[in-house]
Write an enzyme that holds these catalytic residues in place. Sequence first.
Site, PDB file in Angstrom:
ATOM      1  N   HIS A 100     -58.679  12.295   2.372  1.00 30.42           N
ATOM      2  CA  HIS A 100     -58.824  13.287   3.445  1.00 30.42           C
ATOM      3  C   HIS A 100     -57.735  13.075   4.483  1.00 30.42           C
ATOM      4  O   HIS A 100     -57.229  11.965   4.649  1.00 30.42           O
ATOM      5  CB  HIS A 100     -60.208  13.212   4.098  1.00 30.42           C
ATOM      6  CG  HIS A 100     -60.570  11.844   4.572  1.00 30.42           C
ATOM      7  ND1 HIS A 100     -61.024  10.870   3.714  1.00 30.42           N
ATOM      8  CD2 HIS A 100     -60.525  11.278   5.802  1.00 30.42           C
ATOM      9  CE1 HIS A 100     -61.249   9.759   4.391  1.00 30.42           C
ATOM     10  NE2 HIS A 100     -60.948   9.969   5.666  1.00 30.42           N
ATOM     11  N   HIS A 102     -57.008  13.630   8.517  1.00 25.80           N
ATOM     12  CA  HIS A 102     -57.604  13.941   9.821  1.00 25.80           C
ATOM     13  C   HIS A 102     -56.700  14.894  10.591  1.00 25.80           C
ATOM     14  O   HIS A 102     -55.482  14.672  10.688  1.00 25.80           O
ATOM     15  CB  HIS A 102     -57.746  12.672  10.666  1.00 25.80           C
ATOM     16  CG  HIS A 102     -58.725  11.680  10.145  1.00 25.80           C
ATOM     17  ND1 HIS A 102     -60.010  11.574  10.641  1.00 25.80           N
ATOM     18  CD2 HIS A 102     -58.622  10.749   9.165  1.00 25.80           C
ATOM     19  CE1 HIS A 102     -60.642  10.601  10.000  1.00 25.80           C
ATOM     20  NE2 HIS A 102     -59.827  10.080   9.096  1.00 25.80           N
TER      21      HIS A 102
HETATM   22  P1  5GP Z   1     -61.700   7.490   7.381  1.00 24.77           P
HETATM   23  O1  5GP Z   1     -62.130   6.377   8.305  1.00 24.77           O
HETATM   24  O2  5GP Z   1     -62.166   7.220   5.960  1.00 24.77           O
HETATM   25  O3  5GP Z   1     -60.261   7.843   7.474  1.00 24.77           O
HETATM   26  O4  5GP Z   1     -62.451   8.767   7.904  1.00 24.77           O
HETATM   27  C1  5GP Z   1     -63.718   9.150   7.493  1.00 24.77           C
HETATM   28  C2  5GP Z   1     -64.191  10.179   8.485  1.00 24.77           C
HETATM   29  O5  5GP Z   1     -65.253  10.892   7.898  1.00 24.77           O
HETATM   30  C3  5GP Z   1     -64.715   9.565   9.793  1.00 24.77           C
HETATM   31  O6  5GP Z   1     -63.979  10.091  10.878  1.00 24.77           O
HETATM   32  C4  5GP Z   1     -66.180   9.992   9.819  1.00 24.77           C
HETATM   33  O7  5GP Z   1     -66.614  10.332  11.119  1.00 24.77           O
HETATM   34  C5  5GP Z   1     -66.212  11.185   8.893  1.00 24.77           C
HETATM   35  N1  5GP Z   1     -67.466  11.363   8.200  1.00 24.77           N
HETATM   36  C6  5GP Z   1     -68.189  10.409   7.552  1.00 24.77           C
HETATM   37  N2  5GP Z   1     -69.295  10.944   7.015  1.00 24.77           N
HETATM   38  C7  5GP Z   1     -69.276  12.263   7.313  1.00 24.77           C
HETATM   39  C8  5GP Z   1     -70.155  13.345   7.041  1.00 24.77           C
HETATM   40  O8  5GP Z   1     -71.202  13.214   6.394  1.00 24.77           O
HETATM   41  N3  5GP Z   1     -69.790  14.565   7.516  1.00 24.77           N
HETATM   42  C9  5GP Z   1     -68.639  14.761   8.227  1.00 24.77           C
HETATM   43  N4  5GP Z   1     -68.393  15.997   8.663  1.00 24.77           N
HETATM   44  N5  5GP Z   1     -67.794  13.764   8.514  1.00 24.77           N
HETATM   45  C10 5GP Z   1     -68.100  12.532   8.058  1.00 24.77           C
END
Ligand code: 5GP
Length: 136
Positions: A100, A102
């Site tokens: 993903h 951001h």
């Molecule tokens: P990472 O830390 O892996 O780069 O980002 C994961 C992101 O996914 C985090 O910012 C977290 O808030 C978001 N996230 C985790 N679970 C969910 C969810 O169930 N729904 C949504 N909309 N975001 C999520």
Amino acid sequence: MDQNCIFCKIITGKIPSKKIYEDEDFLVILDVNPASKGHALILPKEHYANLYELPEDLAAKTMLLAKKMAEHMTKKLSCDGFNLIQNNGEVAGQTVFHFHLHLIPRYQDAENDDLLRWDTLEFTGEELTAMVKLLV
Ligand code: 5GP
Ligand code: ZN
């Protein structure tokens, strides 16, 4: 589709999300724990754990969509700047192992303005030369 992946469950509609854009390859949803007003995530519909696994065509499409979303969101939110962030691996801060990107709108008057500041390291000229040798 990975049965245990939370983003795959969002993509298939098993878990609800706040969707702001969809096309045949991607979903863009609001982050459930936003770092700023409008913080969103670009998710490819196919499951790839990280950037290393992501096919080149989708990598290219991700950046094109990021540009489109950044322009659209900046217009709609009147934000003052924008960060694109993409984490790979636990050590890099990745918590959801479905690739993903951001989309983080930034605001001049935000309370958490040090969102992305990090301590810097120092390297000698020789170390930097060795680094270049390794990486070119
Ligand atoms: P990472 O830390 O892996 O780069 O980002 C994961 C992101 O996914 C985090 O910012 C977290 O808030 C978001 N996230 C985790 N679970 C969910 C969810 O169930 N729904 C949504 N909309 N975001 C999520
Ligand atoms: Zn997934």
